[in-house]
Write a protein that holds these residues in place. Structure first.
Motif, PDB file in Angstrom:
ATOM      1  N   ARG A  48      44.980  42.473   7.507  1.00  0.00           N
ATOM      2  CA  ARG A  48      44.540  42.912   8.827  1.00  0.00           C
ATOM      3  C   ARG A  48      45.722  43.017   9.794  1.00  0.00           C
ATOM      4  O   ARG A  48      45.821  43.967  10.569  1.00  0.00           O
ATOM      5  CB  ARG A  48      43.496  41.942   9.388  1.00  0.00           C
ATOM      6  CG  ARG A  48      42.904  42.375  10.721  1.00  0.00           C
ATOM      7  CD  ARG A  48      41.935  41.327  11.231  1.00  0.00           C
ATOM      8  NE  ARG A  48      40.750  41.266  10.422  1.00  0.00           N
ATOM      9  CZ  ARG A  48      39.669  42.018  10.615  1.00  0.00           C
ATOM     10  NH1 ARG A  48      39.658  42.899  11.593  1.00  0.00           N
ATOM     11  NH2 ARG A  48      38.625  41.893   9.845  1.00  0.00           N
ATOM     12  N   GLU A 105      36.581  47.674   7.101  1.00  0.00           N
ATOM     13  CA  GLU A 105      35.127  47.644   7.202  1.00  0.00           C
ATOM     14  C   GLU A 105      34.471  47.436   5.838  1.00  0.00           C
ATOM     15  O   GLU A 105      33.539  46.631   5.697  1.00  0.00           O
ATOM     16  CB  GLU A 105      34.636  48.950   7.822  1.00  0.00           C
ATOM     17  CG  GLU A 105      33.121  49.101   7.906  1.00  0.00           C
ATOM     18  CD  GLU A 105      32.463  48.087   8.819  1.00  0.00           C
ATOM     19  OE1 GLU A 105      31.267  47.797   8.622  1.00  0.00           O
ATOM     20  OE2 GLU A 105      33.144  47.569   9.729  1.00  0.00           O
ATOM     21  N   LEU A 106      34.946  48.130   4.809  1.00  0.00           N
ATOM     22  CA  LEU A 106      34.375  47.990   3.477  1.00  0.00           C
ATOM     23  C   LEU A 106      34.608  46.593   2.908  1.00  0.00           C
ATOM     24  O   LEU A 106      33.728  46.020   2.257  1.00  0.00           O
ATOM     25  CB  LEU A 106      34.965  49.047   2.535  1.00  0.00           C
ATOM     26  CG  LEU A 106      34.560  50.499   2.808  1.00  0.00           C
ATOM     27  CD1 LEU A 106      35.264  51.439   1.836  1.00  0.00           C
ATOM     28  CD2 LEU A 106      33.039  50.670   2.693  1.00  0.00           C
ATOM     29  N   THR A 125      34.939  43.868   4.693  1.00  0.00           N
ATOM     30  CA  THR A 125      34.061  42.970   5.447  1.00  0.00           C
ATOM     31  C   THR A 125      32.640  43.015   4.905  1.00  0.00           C
ATOM     32  O   THR A 125      31.995  41.976   4.706  1.00  0.00           O
ATOM     33  CB  THR A 125      34.065  43.357   6.939  1.00  0.00           C
ATOM     34  OG1 THR A 125      35.399  43.299   7.437  1.00  0.00           O
ATOM     35  CG2 THR A 125      33.178  42.416   7.739  1.00  0.00           C
ATOM     36  N   ARG A 126      32.140  44.225   4.651  1.00  0.00           N
ATOM     37  CA  ARG A 126      30.790  44.366   4.086  1.00  0.00           C
ATOM     38  C   ARG A 126      30.688  43.719   2.719  1.00  0.00           C
ATOM     39  O   ARG A 126      29.707  43.023   2.410  1.00  0.00           O
ATOM     40  CB  ARG A 126      30.423  45.848   3.963  1.00  0.00           C
ATOM     41  CG  ARG A 126      30.169  46.553   5.265  1.00  0.00           C
ATOM     42  CD  ARG A 126      29.697  47.971   4.971  1.00  0.00           C
ATOM     43  NE  ARG A 126      29.754  48.831   6.133  1.00  0.00           N
ATOM     44  CZ  ARG A 126      29.495  50.122   6.094  1.00  0.00           C
ATOM     45  NH1 ARG A 126      29.178  50.711   4.943  1.00  0.00           N
ATOM     46  NH2 ARG A 126      29.563  50.852   7.197  1.00  0.00           N
ATOM     47  N   ARG A 160      40.885  51.574   9.082  1.00  0.00           N
ATOM     48  CA  ARG A 160      39.657  50.955   9.604  1.00  0.00           C
ATOM     49  C   ARG A 160      38.572  50.925   8.537  1.00  0.00           C
ATOM     50  O   ARG A 160      37.797  49.959   8.438  1.00  0.00           O
ATOM     51  CB  ARG A 160      39.174  51.720  10.842  1.00  0.00           C
ATOM     52  CG  ARG A 160      40.042  51.495  12.081  1.00  0.00           C
ATOM     53  CD  ARG A 160      39.350  52.021  13.334  1.00  0.00           C
ATOM     54  NE  ARG A 160      39.234  53.472  13.305  1.00  0.00           N
ATOM     55  CZ  ARG A 160      40.145  54.297  13.818  1.00  0.00           C
ATOM     56  NH1 ARG A 160      41.238  53.806  14.374  1.00  0.00           N
ATOM     57  NH2 ARG A 160      39.962  55.602  13.778  1.00  0.00           N
ATOM     58  N   LEU A 161      38.500  51.985   7.717  1.00  0.00           N
ATOM     59  CA  LEU A 161      37.508  52.043   6.645  1.00  0.00           C
ATOM     60  C   LEU A 161      37.728  50.928   5.633  1.00  0.00           C
ATOM     61  O   LEU A 161      36.770  50.270   5.194  1.00  0.00           O
ATOM     62  CB  LEU A 161      37.582  53.402   5.947  1.00  0.00           C
ATOM     63  CG  LEU A 161      36.692  53.580   4.702  1.00  0.00           C
ATOM     64  CD1 LEU A 161      35.217  53.487   5.087  1.00  0.00           C
ATOM     65  CD2 LEU A 161      36.993  54.911   4.019  1.00  0.00           C
TER      66      LEU A 161
END
Length: 350
Positions: free
Chosen positions: A278, A251-252, A254-255, A247-248
C-alpha cells in the motif's frame, strides 16, 4: 545553490486548503531547515494554521488575497483574474525573482495556463512538459508528458527526453538514466513517423542518458527504464490507467481477505507485506509533478494530497532548486544542438 531556497505556496489550492498546505510546509521545514516560504491566500486562514506550525511561522512571508482558483474554473476564466488569485500570485513570485519555485495543489489546467503565460518557455524548448514519478516493480520512474501537450512532433519528444533525463538525474540521483519512448511495440518499424524520427535523433545524440529505444505500456511497471517519454495524450491515459490499476489491486486484495475467516487469518499473517504494498502504491509517496521547460519552477501537487503528500511535492521543488535543474536542461540542450547530426534514416531520405 548557496542561498536558501524560497518556495511560494498556493495555500488555498487543493481539497485540504490551508490546513494541509501549512502542515506540509512544517514537515518540509523539519526535513530541510534552510527552506523559506512565501504563503499566498486568505491571511486569517493562514495565520490560524501558522499557530500550529512554529518552524514555518518563524520567518514566513504572508501575502493576503481573497482570490481563489476553483477546480471547476476554465483556463479562459482563470487568466482574467490570475493576478488576484493565490495561484497566480505564487507563480508571479517566481517570475519576479521573489521565489525559486511555486507549489500548488489547485486546478491543473489553470496552473498550466498561468505558468505558461507568466513564465514562458526556456530558449530551445518549444513546449513545456508535465513530468512526474511513477512507482514500478524496481525503483521509481519519470514519465512525461502527462497532459500538457496532446499532440507532439519529433522535436518536442526529443526535448522532453532531454528534460526528463535531467529531472531523473536530480530527483532519482541517476548519472545516466535509461530513456525510452512510449510506443505500441518495441520494434524499430512500429509507431508513428514522429516516434521513429525522435528515436533516430536520440540514438545519435551525445547526452548523459542511455537511450533504450521503445517501451510498450505493459512494460512501464517493470521499471526497466528510468524515463518514459510520450505525447501528453498518450501519457495522460497511461498515467490514469496505472493509477486506476493500483487502486483496483488494493480493492481486490481487500475483498479477498474479507471473504472468509481463513482469508482474514491470512490477512493477519500478511499485514506487514500488505502495508509495504500500500505504501509503495500510495500516490502521496510519489506526489509532485513538474512543469519542465519554463523560465521558472512550478510543481503540481495532487488535489487530494495529505500533508505528507504535499510535503513530498515541496521536497521535489527543493531538490530541483538546489540542483539547478534549469541549468542542467540548458546545458544538455546546448550540447545536443552543438553536436547534432542527422541520423542515418534522415540522411538517406534527403
Amino acid at each position: 545553490m548557496t542561498v536558501a531556497p524560497v518556495i511560494a505556496l498556493d495555500v488555498m489550492g487543493g481539497d485540504g486548503g490551508p490546513a494541509v498546505t501549512i502542515a506540509a510546509a512544517e514537515i518540509a521545514r523539519t526535513r530541510h531547515p534552510e527552506i523559506r516560504f512565501r504563503l499566498y491566500g486568505r491571511e486569517d486562514a493562514i495565520r490560524a494554521e501558522l499557530a500550529k506550525a512554529p518552524l514555518v511561522a518563524r520567518d514566513a512571508v504572508v501575502v493576503h488575497t481573497d482570490g481563489e482558483i476553483l477546480g471547476t474554473d476554465k483556463p479562459s476564466q482563470v487568466l482574467r483574474r490570475a493576478r488576484q488569485s493565490s495561484m497566480g500570485l505564487a507563480v508571479d513570485a517566481v517570475k519576479a525573482g521573489e521565489a525559486h519555485a511555486a507549489v500548488s495543489a489547485g486546478n491543473t489546467g489553470a496552473l498550466m495556463a498561468i505558468a505558461k503565460l507568466g513564465l514562458r518557455t526556456m530558449p530551445g524548448i518549444d513546449r513545456p512538459a508535465l513530468a512526474a514519478l511513477l512507482p514500478t516493480a524496481k525503483n521509481d520512474s519519470v514519465m512525461l508528458d502527462l497532459g500538457a501537450n496532446a499532440e507532439c512532433d519529433s522535436e518536442n519528444l526529443v526535448q522532453f527526453a532531454v528534460m526528463g533525463a535531467a529531472f531523473a538525474r536530480t530527483v532519482l540521483g541517476l548519472a545516466t538514466p535509461r530513456v525510452a519512448l512510449l510506443n505500441i511495440g518495441e520494434e524499430d518499424l512500429k509507431g508513428t513517423d514522429e516516434l521513429k524520427h525522435a528515436a533516430a535523433l536520440l540514438r545519435s545524440a551525445d547526452l548523459p542518458m542511455q537511450f533504450a529505444g521503445f517501451v510498450e505500456g505493459d512494460k512501464i511497471g517493470r521499471g526497466d527504464v528510468d524515463v518514459i517519454v510520450s505525447d501528453g495524450f498518450s501519457g495522460n491515459i497511461a498515467l490514469k490507467t496505472a493509477e486506476g490499476t493500483a487502486r483496483l489491486v488494493v480493492e481486490l486484495l481487500t475483498r479477498a481477505f474479507k471473504s472468509s475467516i481463513f482469508s482474514m487469518f491470512g490477512f493477519f499473517m500478511s499485514r506487514g507485506a500488505l502495508r509495504s504494498l500500500r505504501s509503495h502504491l500510495d500516490p502521496n509517496a510519489h506526489n509532485g509533478a513538474v512543469f519542465l521547460g519554463l523560465n521558472g519552477l512550478v510543481v503540481k501537487s495532487h488535489g487530494g494530497a495529505t500533508a505528507q503528500g504535499f510535503a513530498n511535492a515541496i521536497r521535489v521543488a527543493h531538490d530541483l532548486v538546489v540542483d539547478d535543474i534549469a541549468h542542467r536542461i540548458r546545458e544538455d540542450l546546448d550540447n545536443f544542438q552543438a553536436h547534432r547530426t542527422a541520423p542515418p534514416a534522415v540522411q538517406a531520405a534527403q
